[in-house]
Design a protein around this motif. Structure first.
Motif, mmCIF file in Angstrom:
data_model
loop_
_atom_site.group_PDB
_atom_site.id
_atom_site.type_symbol
_atom_site.label_atom_id
_atom_site.label_comp_id
_atom_site.label_asym_id
_atom_site.label_seq_id
_atom_site.Cartn_x
_atom_site.Cartn_y
_atom_site.Cartn_z
ATOM 1 N N PRO A 31 6.371 -13.544 -14.540
ATOM 2 C CA PRO A 31 6.027 -12.256 -13.933
ATOM 3 C C PRO A 31 7.109 -11.204 -14.164
ATOM 4 O O PRO A 31 8.276 -11.518 -14.357
ATOM 5 C CB PRO A 31 5.907 -12.594 -12.444
ATOM 6 C CG PRO A 31 6.817 -13.760 -12.254
ATOM 7 C CD PRO A 31 6.747 -14.541 -13.536
ATOM 8 N N ASP A 32 6.677 -9.953 -14.172
ATOM 9 C CA ASP A 32 7.614 -8.833 -14.160
ATOM 10 C C ASP A 32 8.091 -8.704 -12.722
ATOM 11 O O ASP A 32 7.279 -8.720 -11.785
ATOM 12 C CB ASP A 32 6.916 -7.538 -14.579
ATOM 13 C CG ASP A 32 6.400 -7.584 -16.018
ATOM 14 O OD1 ASP A 32 7.005 -8.299 -16.835
ATOM 15 O OD2 ASP A 32 5.420 -6.901 -16.302
ATOM 16 N N THR A 33 9.382 -8.592 -12.523
ATOM 17 C CA THR A 33 9.922 -8.450 -11.167
ATOM 18 C C THR A 33 10.843 -7.245 -11.133
ATOM 19 O O THR A 33 11.791 -7.155 -11.909
ATOM 20 C CB THR A 33 10.688 -9.708 -10.721
ATOM 21 O OG1 THR A 33 11.708 -9.994 -11.674
ATOM 22 C CG2 THR A 33 9.765 -10.897 -10.600
ATOM 23 N N SER A 53 6.335 -7.540 -7.857
ATOM 24 C CA SER A 53 6.173 -8.632 -8.813
ATOM 25 C C SER A 53 4.771 -8.528 -9.404
ATOM 26 O O SER A 53 3.787 -8.463 -8.678
ATOM 27 C CB SER A 53 6.358 -9.979 -8.102
ATOM 28 O OG SER A 53 6.146 -11.034 -8.997
ATOM 29 N N CYS A 54 4.707 -8.483 -10.729
ATOM 30 C CA CYS A 54 3.431 -8.363 -11.415
ATOM 31 C C CYS A 54 3.279 -9.538 -12.374
ATOM 32 O O CYS A 54 4.155 -9.797 -13.194
ATOM 33 C CB CYS A 54 3.355 -7.059 -12.198
ATOM 34 S SG CYS A 54 3.576 -5.570 -11.203
ATOM 35 N N GLY A 55 2.204 -10.220 -12.270
ATOM 36 C CA GLY A 55 1.898 -11.347 -13.140
ATOM 37 C C GLY A 55 0.421 -11.646 -12.967
ATOM 38 O O GLY A 55 -0.414 -10.756 -13.046
ATOM 39 N N ASP A 56 0.119 -12.898 -12.652
ATOM 40 C CA ASP A 56 -1.270 -13.248 -12.369
ATOM 41 C C ASP A 56 -1.772 -12.504 -11.147
ATOM 42 O O ASP A 56 -2.943 -12.163 -11.040
ATOM 43 C CB ASP A 56 -1.408 -14.754 -12.142
ATOM 44 C CG ASP A 56 -1.146 -15.544 -13.414
ATOM 45 O OD1 ASP A 56 -1.332 -14.975 -14.511
ATOM 46 O OD2 ASP A 56 -0.760 -16.711 -13.305
ATOM 47 N N CYS A 69 1.206 -2.390 -10.340
ATOM 48 C CA CYS A 69 1.116 -3.383 -11.412
ATOM 49 C C CYS A 69 0.074 -2.974 -12.452
ATOM 50 O O CYS A 69 0.295 -3.154 -13.657
ATOM 51 C CB CYS A 69 0.797 -4.764 -10.835
ATOM 52 S SG CYS A 69 2.193 -5.520 -9.961
#
Length: 140
Positions: A31-33, A53-56, A69
């Motif tokens: 993830p991008d944090t 936090s960007c991910g799933d 996000c």
């Protein structure tokens, strides 16, 4: 796939075409944090330090984490770097957008981020607004 790449390299070399160009490195999975710190926005709810936090799935305590996000994903898809500073010598309108300042640190697309934002002139205002809603909507 590695075998096909090796065979393709041998074939192009044998044909006198030279080696294939190197493959681009992919951003590491994960993830991008980001940590987003806002001050002097004029909106008490917007000032402070927020985790994003960007991910799933969007996470953290950022007040607009889902939309933030989504915005970062759109910028990545357009191959834009929203954390790049204004180039030196760039002509900017002398418009003051207010005292708001922000700092964004962390990791985005597998690389380290440490970017400062303000609303000191037209170029800085445009950078800020390009990153909304990661940075809050602020009008001077």
């Amino acid at each position: 796939m590695l075998r096909r790449l090796a065979l393709a390299t041998l074939a192009t070399t044998a044909a006198g075409l030279g080696p294939l160009p190197p493959l681009p490195l992919l951003a590491p999975a994960g993830p991008d944090t980001l940590t987003v710190t806002i001050a002097e926005s004029g909106h008490p709810d917007a000032d402070g330090t927020f985790e994003l936090s960007c991910g799933d799935k969007a996470g953290g305590n950022h007040p607009a984490r889902d939309k933030a996000c989504e915005r970062l994903e759109r910028l990545a898809g357009a191959a834009e770097d929203p954390f790049r500073p204004v180039p030196e010598g760039q002509p900017c309108t002398q418009v003051y957008g207010g005292p708001a300042v922000a700092q964004v640190t962390g990791t985005w697309r597998g690389r380290s981020v440490d970017a400062r934002f303000s609303r000191a002139d037209g170029c800085e205002i445009a950078r800020w607004e390009n990153l909304e809603p990661v940075l809050p909507l602020v009008r001077g």
